[in-house]
Write a protein that holds these residues in place. Structure first.
Motif, mmCIF file in Angstrom:
data_model
loop_
_atom_site.group_PDB
_atom_site.id
_atom_site.type_symbol
_atom_site.label_atom_id
_atom_site.label_comp_id
_atom_site.label_asym_id
_atom_site.label_seq_id
_atom_site.Cartn_x
_atom_site.Cartn_y
_atom_site.Cartn_z
ATOM 1 N N THR A 25 0.821 -1.188 0.139
ATOM 2 C CA THR A 25 0.280 0.056 0.037
ATOM 3 C C THR A 25 0.882 1.365 -0.108
ATOM 4 N N PRO A 26 0.324 2.475 -0.084
ATOM 5 C CA PRO A 26 0.948 3.660 -0.170
ATOM 6 C C PRO A 26 1.670 4.092 1.221
ATOM 7 N N ALA A 27 1.272 3.414 2.433
ATOM 8 C CA ALA A 27 1.684 3.419 3.503
ATOM 9 C C ALA A 27 3.087 3.167 3.806
ATOM 10 N N GLN A 28 3.830 3.923 4.120
ATOM 11 C CA GLN A 28 5.424 3.486 3.898
ATOM 12 C C GLN A 28 6.206 3.836 5.413
ATOM 13 N N PHE A 29 7.099 3.361 5.619
ATOM 14 C CA PHE A 29 8.160 3.365 6.853
ATOM 15 C C PHE A 29 9.603 3.915 6.278
ATOM 16 N N ARG A 30 9.764 5.282 6.477
ATOM 17 C CA ARG A 30 10.926 5.624 5.879
ATOM 18 C C ARG A 30 12.095 5.902 7.035
ATOM 19 N N LEU A 31 12.901 5.039 7.142
ATOM 20 C CA LEU A 31 14.285 5.135 7.964
ATOM 21 C C LEU A 31 15.118 6.291 7.758
ATOM 22 N N ASP A 32 15.139 6.617 6.237
ATOM 23 C CA ASP A 32 15.942 7.735 5.985
ATOM 24 C C ASP A 32 15.357 9.095 6.214
#
Length: 484
Positions: free
Chosen positions: A232-239
């Motif tokens: 899905t478009p829900a993302q987890f962005r560590l950067d």
């Protein structure tokens, strides 16, 4: 005692507000009667910040320190205990006497870490349950922690005897036939599937595959032959987190074909992709099963989740984070690969559950908490049961204005004779006392007066997930911990 900091952030007030003390009590007051065959423990974990967050306005519910609650039922009586999960990162903040780590959902600035401190915080706040004779507390940003199931004392991290190296999901499933644990890890765009043997606790099957984008992969579903993941478009962005920006991001531009359903064949590890169409996020699943050449997936669907990618400088506020989620059904034709979607109920809700004996098999009943009105101080407001055969939903409110019910947990009666022959256990918030109560409902008829209301001596901050351990499982874990 309850704690209040100067902020109107929903996630730091009302049923979410921090509770500062570890508590224990015995022979709790009970209105009604606890069924005599309810023998074991209900474990739940809350996000409960121990220190005032560095940025109270940006603080998110997902970031609170883990505090485990155990409610022990036997012979019609109840005992209660709560205790912090003493992670290494929490110990750093305890020594400093203040919050040091920043938030990850909405971003924020991190304090100066002492030498040797973990670079990121394991908040150990998402799920809790017994496996491999250990009470394990899960958080998707690190390894689970093992606790003493009786005292709730933290024993250290658990890596499944060396089988998991970085992290794993908080949403494990227990295979009803084998008792094995089925789970996964999501690290960036890589998904790794795991199966842990119930007898040894060791990993006996694993497989990694790439989904192309760092999806916020929280839950998954399991059928008899497939593991089910939604891209899905829900993302987890560590950067972005490293830059102090929101790490939970809604980015529709990252998906060329919209939402896709990814199936991994549990027998062969073959991975197939199926276009669901449109842009949405799944939150949690009831179940999945195969029938007449189709894979049927039941869960909740939300229109968006996280801060839009084009407005990272202005994160979504606490009162706008969760649009209403609705129960939906997705079908995948296992011959043509075509996927379709239909809405199951117009009653908004979250935290779907079933009788876990039906995992991967056709189920008739699904239970969830309702979110019919997003009020300033609560998220959930009732308890629901959906009958998939009759296509009907029953909703009940709390007695005496109790509100904010937790995820329900189904417990089968001894010698149960039907899928819904059992109890539904959930925690509710009493506004007038600011304390919590355990309500025990007849799962076959929620409209009946609760069988029992167990009065707790503290408030359990509104949390995420939990589980039931029957007395045999609990006693075995207590003995194993004592001799281990």
């Amino acid at each position: 005692m309850s704690l209040s900091w100067p902020t109107d952030n929903k996630f730091l007030n009302g049923p979410f507000a921090p509770w500062t003390e570890e508590n224990e009590a015995y022979d709790l007051k009970v209105d009604g009667e606890i069924p005599p065959d309810l023998r074991g423990a209900l474990f739940r974990v809350s996000g409960n910040p121990r220190f005032q967050p560095r940025d109270t306005d940006r603080y998110h519910w997902w970031e609170g320190d883990g505090m485990v609650c155990g409610i022990y039922l036997r012979d019609g009586s109840a005992a209660y205990r709560t205790r912090w999960v003493e992670t290494d990162s929490m110990k750093v903040e305890v020594r400093a006497g203040e919050a040091i780590y920043s938030g990850f959902a909405n971003g924020g600035s991190q304090g100066r870490l002492p030498e040797g401190a973990p670079p990121g915080k394991n908040v150990a706040n998402t799920n809790v349950g017994i496996f491999d004779d250990r009470l394990l507390v899960y958080y998707e940003g690190g390894l689970p922690h093992a606790l003493d199931p009786e005292t709730l004392r933290t024993l250290g991290t658990h890596d499944f005897h060396g089988g998991v190296d970085v992290l794993c999901t908080a949403h494990y499933k227990i295979d009803p036939d084998s008792g094995d644990m089925l789970f996964f890890a999501a690290i960036g765009p890589t998904i790794t599937w795991y199966r842990a043997d119930v007898k040894t606790g060791r990993i006996v099957d694993s497989h990694s595959f790439d989904i192309g984008v760092p999806v916020l992969m929280h839950d998954f579903a399991v059928s008899q032959h497939y593991a089910v993941f939604f891209v899905t478009p829900a993302q987890f962005r560590l950067d972005l987190i490293a830059q102090g920006q929101p790490g939970v991001v809604w980015d529709e531009d990252s998906l060329e074909h919209g939402v896709q359903i990814v199936l991994m064949d549990r027998r062969t590890h073959e991975v197939t992709w199926h276009e669901a169409g449109g842009y949405f996020a799944n939150t949690h699943f009831f179940n999945a099963y195969e029938q007449d050449g189709e894979l049927i997936i039941d869960g909740h669907r939300i229109t968006r989740l996280g801060t839009p990618a084009d407005r990272l400088a202005a994160p979504v506020g606490s009162h706008d984070w969760f649009p209403p989620a609705l129960p939906c059904r997705w079908r995948v034709d296992l011959t043509t690969g075509r996927a379709t979607e239909e809405m199951v109920s117009g009653i908004a809700g979250e935290f779907p559950k079933i009788n876990d004996a039906c995992l991967g098999r056709q189920h008739r009943y699904g239970y969830f908490v309702t979110t019919r009105g997003l009020t300033p101080d609560t998220m959930s407001d009732g308890l629901a049961r959906h009958d998939y055969l009759l296509d009907s939903t029953t909703v009940v409110d709390g007695p005496d204005y109790l509100t904010s019910p937790s995820e329900p947990v189904f417990v089968a009666r001894e010698d149960a004779c039907s899928e819904d022959d059992g109890y539904l256990l959930s925690l509710w918030w009493n506004r007038s006392t600011d304390l919590s109560e355990l309500l025990i409902h007849d799962a076959a008829d929620l409209r009946k007066v609760p069988l029992a209301r167990v009065k707790l001596p503290s408030r359990v901050p509104f949390g995420f997930h939990g589980s039931w351990a029957d007395h045999i499982t609990l006693d075995r874990a207590v003995v194993a911990t004592a001799v281990g």
